[in-house]
Motif scaffolding. Sequence first.
Motif, PDB file in Angstrom:
ATOM      1  N   ASN A   9      62.891  49.040  12.683  1.00  0.00           N
ATOM      2  CA  ASN A   9      62.492  49.801  13.860  1.00  0.00           C
ATOM      3  C   ASN A   9      61.192  49.230  14.358  1.00  0.00           C
ATOM      4  OD1 ASN A   9      63.803  51.949  15.075  1.00  0.00           O
ATOM      5  ND2 ASN A   9      63.761  53.079  13.126  1.00  0.00           N
ATOM      6  N   ILE A  10      61.236  48.493  15.444  1.00  0.00           N
ATOM      7  CA  ILE A  10      60.004  47.870  15.920  1.00  0.00           C
ATOM      8  C   ILE A  10      59.574  48.519  17.224  1.00  0.00           C
ATOM      9  CG2 ILE A  10      58.846  45.694  16.407  1.00  0.00           C
ATOM     10  CD1 ILE A  10      61.265  44.306  15.101  1.00  0.00           C
ATOM     11  N   ILE A  11      58.276  48.783  17.324  1.00  0.00           N
ATOM     12  CA  ILE A  11      57.713  49.329  18.547  1.00  0.00           C
ATOM     13  C   ILE A  11      56.620  48.382  19.014  1.00  0.00           C
ATOM     14  CG2 ILE A  11      56.061  51.103  19.227  1.00  0.00           C
ATOM     15  CD1 ILE A  11      58.020  53.112  18.141  1.00  0.00           C
ATOM     16  N   LEU A  12      56.603  48.121  20.323  1.00  0.00           N
ATOM     17  CA  LEU A  12      55.625  47.189  20.871  1.00  0.00           C
ATOM     18  C   LEU A  12      54.617  47.939  21.729  1.00  0.00           C
ATOM     19  CD1 LEU A  12      54.730  44.214  21.518  1.00  0.00           C
ATOM     20  CD2 LEU A  12      56.235  44.338  23.504  1.00  0.00           C
ATOM     21  N   GLY A  13      53.361  47.515  21.641  1.00  0.00           N
ATOM     22  CA  GLY A  13      52.346  48.105  22.501  1.00  0.00           C
ATOM     23  C   GLY A  13      51.353  47.053  22.929  1.00  0.00           C
ATOM     24  N   GLY A  14      50.576  47.376  23.939  1.00  0.00           N
ATOM     25  CA  GLY A  14      49.541  46.465  24.380  1.00  0.00           C
ATOM     26  C   GLY A  14      48.422  47.238  25.040  1.00  0.00           C
ATOM     27  N   THR A  15      47.252  46.607  25.146  1.00  0.00           N
ATOM     28  CA  THR A  15      46.177  47.275  25.883  1.00  0.00           C
ATOM     29  C   THR A  15      46.646  47.559  27.301  1.00  0.00           C
ATOM     30  OG1 THR A  15      45.287  45.060  26.179  1.00  0.00           O
ATOM     31  CG2 THR A  15      44.177  46.462  24.594  1.00  0.00           C
ATOM     32  N   THR A  16      47.553  46.708  27.806  1.00  0.00           N
ATOM     33  CA  THR A  16      48.190  46.967  29.092  1.00  0.00           C
ATOM     34  C   THR A  16      49.516  46.227  29.078  1.00  0.00           C
ATOM     35  OG1 THR A  16      47.906  46.856  31.486  1.00  0.00           O
ATOM     36  CG2 THR A  16      47.114  44.984  30.228  1.00  0.00           C
ATOM     37  N   ILE A  17      50.310  46.343  30.164  1.00  0.00           N
ATOM     38  CA  ILE A  17      51.516  45.513  30.299  1.00  0.00           C
ATOM     39  C   ILE A  17      51.221  44.521  31.427  1.00  0.00           C
ATOM     40  CG2 ILE A  17      53.995  45.461  30.642  1.00  0.00           C
ATOM     41  CD1 ILE A  17      53.365  47.273  28.377  1.00  0.00           C
ATOM     42  N   HIS A  18      51.180  43.242  31.080  1.00  0.00           N
ATOM     43  CA  HIS A  18      50.744  42.238  32.051  1.00  0.00           C
ATOM     44  C   HIS A  18      51.901  41.632  32.828  1.00  0.00           C
ATOM     45  CE1 HIS A  18      46.522  41.861  31.755  1.00  0.00           C
ATOM     46  NE2 HIS A  18      46.471  41.494  30.482  1.00  0.00           N
ATOM     47  N   ASN A  19      51.595  41.244  34.086  1.00  0.00           N
ATOM     48  CA  ASN A  19      52.363  40.209  34.754  1.00  0.00           C
ATOM     49  C   ASN A  19      51.381  39.058  34.958  1.00  0.00           C
ATOM     50  OD1 ASN A  19      50.746  40.933  36.931  1.00  0.00           O
ATOM     51  ND2 ASN A  19      52.385  41.998  38.024  1.00  0.00           N
ATOM     52  N   SER A  20      51.807  37.960  35.588  1.00  0.00           N
ATOM     53  CA  SER A  20      50.913  36.809  35.637  1.00  0.00           C
ATOM     54  C   SER A  20      49.632  37.119  36.413  1.00  0.00           C
ATOM     55  CB  SER A  20      51.640  35.609  36.236  1.00  0.00           C
ATOM     56  OG  SER A  20      51.985  35.871  37.573  1.00  0.00           O
ATOM     57  N   THR A  21      49.750  37.893  37.485  1.00  0.00           N
ATOM     58  CA  THR A  21      48.576  38.204  38.288  1.00  0.00           C
ATOM     59  C   THR A  21      47.547  38.989  37.490  1.00  0.00           C
ATOM     60  OG1 THR A  21      50.178  38.477  40.065  1.00  0.00           O
ATOM     61  CG2 THR A  21      47.889  39.045  40.551  1.00  0.00           C
ATOM     62  N   SER A  22      48.009  40.062  36.846  1.00  0.00           N
ATOM     63  CA  SER A  22      47.050  40.894  36.106  1.00  0.00           C
ATOM     64  C   SER A  22      46.509  40.137  34.898  1.00  0.00           C
ATOM     65  CB  SER A  22      47.712  42.206  35.679  1.00  0.00           C
ATOM     66  OG  SER A  22      48.703  41.973  34.707  1.00  0.00           O
ATOM     67  N   PHE A  23      47.341  39.256  34.331  1.00  0.00           N
ATOM     68  CA  PHE A  23      46.884  38.471  33.185  1.00  0.00           C
ATOM     69  C   PHE A  23      45.732  37.543  33.599  1.00  0.00           C
ATOM     70  CE2 PHE A  23      47.566  34.445  30.652  1.00  0.00           C
ATOM     71  CZ  PHE A  23      46.966  34.916  29.483  1.00  0.00           C
ATOM     72  N   LEU A  24      45.899  36.835  34.711  1.00  0.00           N
ATOM     73  CA  LEU A  24      44.837  35.932  35.156  1.00  0.00           C
ATOM     74  C   LEU A  24      43.572  36.709  35.507  1.00  0.00           C
ATOM     75  CD1 LEU A  24      46.836  33.311  37.238  1.00  0.00           C
ATOM     76  CD2 LEU A  24      45.835  33.052  34.973  1.00  0.00           C
ATOM     77  N   LYS A  25      43.765  37.906  36.030  1.00  0.00           N
ATOM     78  CA  LYS A  25      42.613  38.735  36.361  1.00  0.00           C
ATOM     79  C   LYS A  25      41.846  39.088  35.084  1.00  0.00           C
ATOM     80  CE  LYS A  25      42.292  41.990  40.082  1.00  0.00           C
ATOM     81  NZ  LYS A  25      43.126  43.000  40.735  1.00  0.00           N
ATOM     82  N   GLU A  26      42.585  39.457  34.045  1.00  0.00           N
ATOM     83  CA  GLU A  26      41.918  39.792  32.786  1.00  0.00           C
ATOM     84  C   GLU A  26      41.179  38.573  32.229  1.00  0.00           C
ATOM     85  OE1 GLU A  26      43.941  42.021  29.727  1.00  0.00           O
ATOM     86  OE2 GLU A  26      42.055  41.963  28.627  1.00  0.00           O
ATOM     87  N   VAL A  27      41.825  37.400  32.313  1.00  0.00           N
ATOM     88  CA  VAL A  27      41.187  36.184  31.802  1.00  0.00           C
ATOM     89  C   VAL A  27      39.893  35.901  32.576  1.00  0.00           C
ATOM     90  CG1 VAL A  27      41.446  33.700  31.533  1.00  0.00           C
ATOM     91  CG2 VAL A  27      43.347  35.192  30.997  1.00  0.00           C
ATOM     92  N   GLU A  28      39.955  36.032  33.882  1.00  0.00           N
ATOM     93  CA  GLU A  28      38.751  35.856  34.708  1.00  0.00           C
ATOM     94  C   GLU A  28      37.651  36.790  34.238  1.00  0.00           C
ATOM     95  OE1 GLU A  28      39.294  36.636  38.988  1.00  0.00           O
ATOM     96  OE2 GLU A  28      40.944  35.198  38.807  1.00  0.00           O
ATOM     97  N   ASN A  29      38.067  38.020  34.011  1.00  0.00           N
ATOM     98  CA  ASN A  29      37.100  39.043  33.655  1.00  0.00           C
ATOM     99  C   ASN A  29      36.382  38.746  32.340  1.00  0.00           C
ATOM    100  OD1 ASN A  29      36.210  41.623  34.711  1.00  0.00           O
ATOM    101  ND2 ASN A  29      36.791  42.352  32.674  1.00  0.00           N
ATOM    102  N   VAL A  30      37.062  38.045  31.438  1.00  0.00           N
ATOM    103  CA  VAL A  30      36.463  37.707  30.143  1.00  0.00           C
ATOM    104  C   VAL A  30      35.212  36.858  30.343  1.00  0.00           C
ATOM    105  CG1 VAL A  30      36.832  36.395  28.023  1.00  0.00           C
ATOM    106  CG2 VAL A  30      38.646  37.847  28.909  1.00  0.00           C
ATOM    107  N   TYR A  31      35.268  35.992  31.367  1.00  0.00           N
ATOM    108  CA  TYR A  31      34.152  35.072  31.564  1.00  0.00           C
ATOM    109  C   TYR A  31      33.203  35.542  32.664  1.00  0.00           C
ATOM    110  CZ  TYR A  31      36.689  32.153  28.425  1.00  0.00           C
ATOM    111  OH  TYR A  31      37.312  31.696  27.309  1.00  0.00           O
ATOM    112  N   CYS A  32      33.410  36.790  33.086  1.00  0.00           N
ATOM    113  CA  CYS A  32      32.550  37.338  34.122  1.00  0.00           C
ATOM    114  C   CYS A  32      31.109  37.362  33.606  1.00  0.00           C
ATOM    115  CB  CYS A  32      33.036  38.742  34.465  1.00  0.00           C
ATOM    116  SG  CYS A  32      32.082  39.534  35.719  1.00  0.00           S
ATOM    117  N   GLY A  33      30.208  36.701  34.323  1.00  0.00           N
ATOM    118  CA  GLY A  33      28.811  36.696  33.911  1.00  0.00           C
ATOM    119  C   GLY A  33      28.469  35.586  32.919  1.00  0.00           C
ATOM    120  N   GLU A  34      29.454  34.802  32.522  1.00  0.00           N
ATOM    121  CA  GLU A  34      29.207  33.663  31.630  1.00  0.00           C
ATOM    122  C   GLU A  34      28.798  32.460  32.476  1.00  0.00           C
ATOM    123  OE1 GLU A  34      30.222  33.104  27.477  1.00  0.00           O
ATOM    124  OE2 GLU A  34      29.135  34.731  28.470  1.00  0.00           O
TER     125      GLU A  34
END
Lengths: 430, 571
Positions: free
Chosen positions: B529-554
Amino acid sequence: MADGIAIQEGFLCPICHKDMRSPQNLLSHFQDLHSEDQEFLKSLKGIYGKAKKKILKLDDQDLQTFKELTREKYYLDSSDPQDPGPSQCHTNYFRDIRRERLEHRTTETNKLIIRLDRLLRTFGSDRKQQEQELVVWLDGSTVTRCPSCAASFNIARRQHHCRLCGSIMCNNCSYFLPYDIAQTIVAPVNSVNDKEYSGKDSDTLRICNHCLNMLESRRRVQVDQMIKPTIWHLYSLLQNNKKQIEAAVELYNKMYNSLTSGETTFLLQDVQTLRSSIAEKAQMMDTLSKKIASEPVDPETPKAALLQNNIRKSTSNYIKDSLLTLPTPPTMDEIDRIRHKLAMSFKDDDLPETLDRRSIRTVAVATGWSPAPASASSIDNEQENPLIEQMRIVKNYIDQARKAQRFEEVASLEENLRMLRETYRQQQRA
Amino acid sequence: MNLIGAVKAYVDKMTDESEPGMKVLLMDKETTSIISMVYSQSEIQQKEVFLLERIDSPNYANSTGLRYLKCLVFIRPTQHNIELMCNELRYPKYGAYYIYFSNIVAKADIKMLAENDEQEVVKEVQELYMDYLAVNPHLFSIGLPCCMEKLSWNQNALQRSMHGLVSVILSLKKSPIIRYQSNSRLAKDLGSRIEDTMNKESSLFAFGQGGHSLLLLLDRRDDPITPLLTQWTYQAMVHELMGINNNRVNLSNITGVSKELSEVVLSAEQDAFYAKNIFMNYGDIGQNIKQLMDQFQAKAKSHQKIESIADMKSFVESYPQFKKLSGNVTKHVTIVGELSSMVNKYHLLDVSEVEQEISSQNDHSAHLSSVRKLIQDDKIRHTDAAKLVMLYALRYQNQNNETYNLIELLKKRGVTDKLLKDIVYLLEYAGSHARQSNLFNVEDAVKITKRFFKGLSGVDNVYTQHKPLLHDILEELIKGRLKDNLYPVVGNHSSGLRAQDIVVFIIGGATYEESLTVHSLNKTYPGFNIILGGTTIHNSTSFLKEVENVYCGEDMRSRKHTKHLRNVIFE
């Protein structure tokens, strides 16, 4: 059919349940009054055409590429109801803390009420004296500032005492509780005997902010406990009806299933009566919810309008989804057919193996003919041997079939009768 | 283990416990989403809840109440909510309060509430553990679009994820062993936070253990490929091309869409067609929707000719279902129509074919020329061109590659600076230095033969060759071969126990492709019985946004792994 069922029949509008008397009327009524649905249907058609074009195009170009894919049938099962997970209850802890805190407050409030009651009974010119005897006034000689606003006392700003607790404050920080209101606080329910209390209605009692709050919150609780608006009563009626209907629907489904599976536990007549009583109650619910929706709304509580509309909406949803979809009871004809079939299949099971099984299935309805219901007298006597009863029914059918010149059926029925007789004879011997 | 069922059961408990009467449900922003994932408004109205209120809306405090209503409160136990609730109890708007917290609440907070309940309106105070968004029976999200800050946890996001996961395992009545991806600091931190809570609240987690359970914490950075790919199954495709937010899809920018359809709900619970087609691929959906339309047209036709009383009656009786069906038909026809027009307009089939080849085959020169060709095709979108370069750059990162020149081509094409920077961000975020698994293990001889045979039998499809890394990880786990050094255990537990009930959580977001992977594994291995979870459910747009956000201010001028890409300029 029973008379009561007429309530649900006729040319009812699916939205407002009005009887329109004729299909033409209904159609024009639907077009005129429910134009929002019309618009919906129109928009539906628009999208429909466009999308169909698009999807047809999609077919030619792309569908082909996906056709080879394995058709693993992945889909989501609907979630069955399950037991809730663990929970932790803090209600008792909450209550303990609240009690601790409120006990003190309650006794204090009660004390104030008792004092207020006595103060309201003071008479005459020495009222101030009497008041001070009831409540000890704080000694003001060491108090130089008003405890609540911190302004210093002087000739212009004099010390005053709260009549209820005796504490000191300035004039600005005093509240004046009118006697008539004070009386309702002391005796909120009983009609007040004015003579018992002194003073005119215009008189007031000087009290401090603290005491005012305590009295006020007590009064609020009491008022809220007593006020039950019309909508509250209407709603309890509505829920009462719903509860009865739910029980009735459950029973109806049970009876319906029993009837259609050929059992004789319930009488068709009773099923019809139940159905019309459900219809009556549905009508009642509908009326009640309409009444709730049209209750006047206090402009200060705009939420009430939304609430009332939502009650109406959910009621009509309930009626639409759960009550209008109830299956119509089978006719006597249908029931007999079912019972007959069932009886045949039972025979099938009981028959000794020596008998030719092929002949049994032939009471076919495939040709679209079926015998009329057996006369009422034939099913009256349940004491009788069921085989005899069956035989009589079959004989009756044979007569009918002969009259209708369905000789194929006559033949197969005769065959059945013969088998019944055989079985009966065997039974008698045993 | 069914998350939707678990949340529904809690909501039912909530509405049943408060005696009959008209009710209002008072929630906060997050709990509103939690409830709306499993119940529609008309469903909840059948449970006597006729009003929905938001305690954190600015107008709420000043609005008037209705004392004859009972108030069900369902809020997260945050400091802010406790304050708002204290205020509410001091000046109660409703006659009685039944307070339910979505998670563990501090004793001190309950005390504070009790002290404010001077009018004794509170009847019930409980914790019901539903602090997560139940997307599908086997899929949940915490609803955090971005969880990292400068390559480590955003503290609020860490806290929120911990709460979410604790409530997930509680609602499933599990007390799991925790394993985490060893190269991820984030996974390790989250794991030990959850372990701490489980130890502190050990009485809550004292379930009679029927079989062992496991919580596996993964980091999105181990597989940056999956969220970038074009999707071809219904749910994933809708999310990739239109975006699904709390089961809702915004259709308002499609031309000619009526007002009712400007936002539609895609819920497998309420929509049988969706439940059936959620994992179907594009081709099947096209066929199924045609069937649906024919079915509907036949029904509509039979409704059009109302001649006899019998017609009338059957019309009235089937009208509710008819209306429901017509709503569903319109919704799906609109969505599928829009999907197909996008597929045609942006040549997504061509794009996807190259994406799939890069992600699952090994042929540098062929891939390079395909990418080149598509970049020069002005029919495809800028984002798709940039994503192809991203995939290429990740794929051939450790050999002589042409990323620099491809970026030049993108520039010539007029691709925005933002997208060019995304290439650099992505390589920094999830380049080979950040991964512990072999993401492109296509050279594996066994796999090559497998692919060869598959290719011969014509089973495999060019657009769905890719299998997410998660598939391999879970298969290893199921077979008991997941390496301890790569996925160590939190605390002093043994990993040797074979767990049948598994919760996998991806920090940095899961995808619907992975959801399908989990679903099909559940079907293939019925014992698991496997259950999957994530901090969010990404598509490519939201994924790239999150990646951008990681380096915000770097300061990206001193970046470590992409110095050679000098043609992407950071100020």
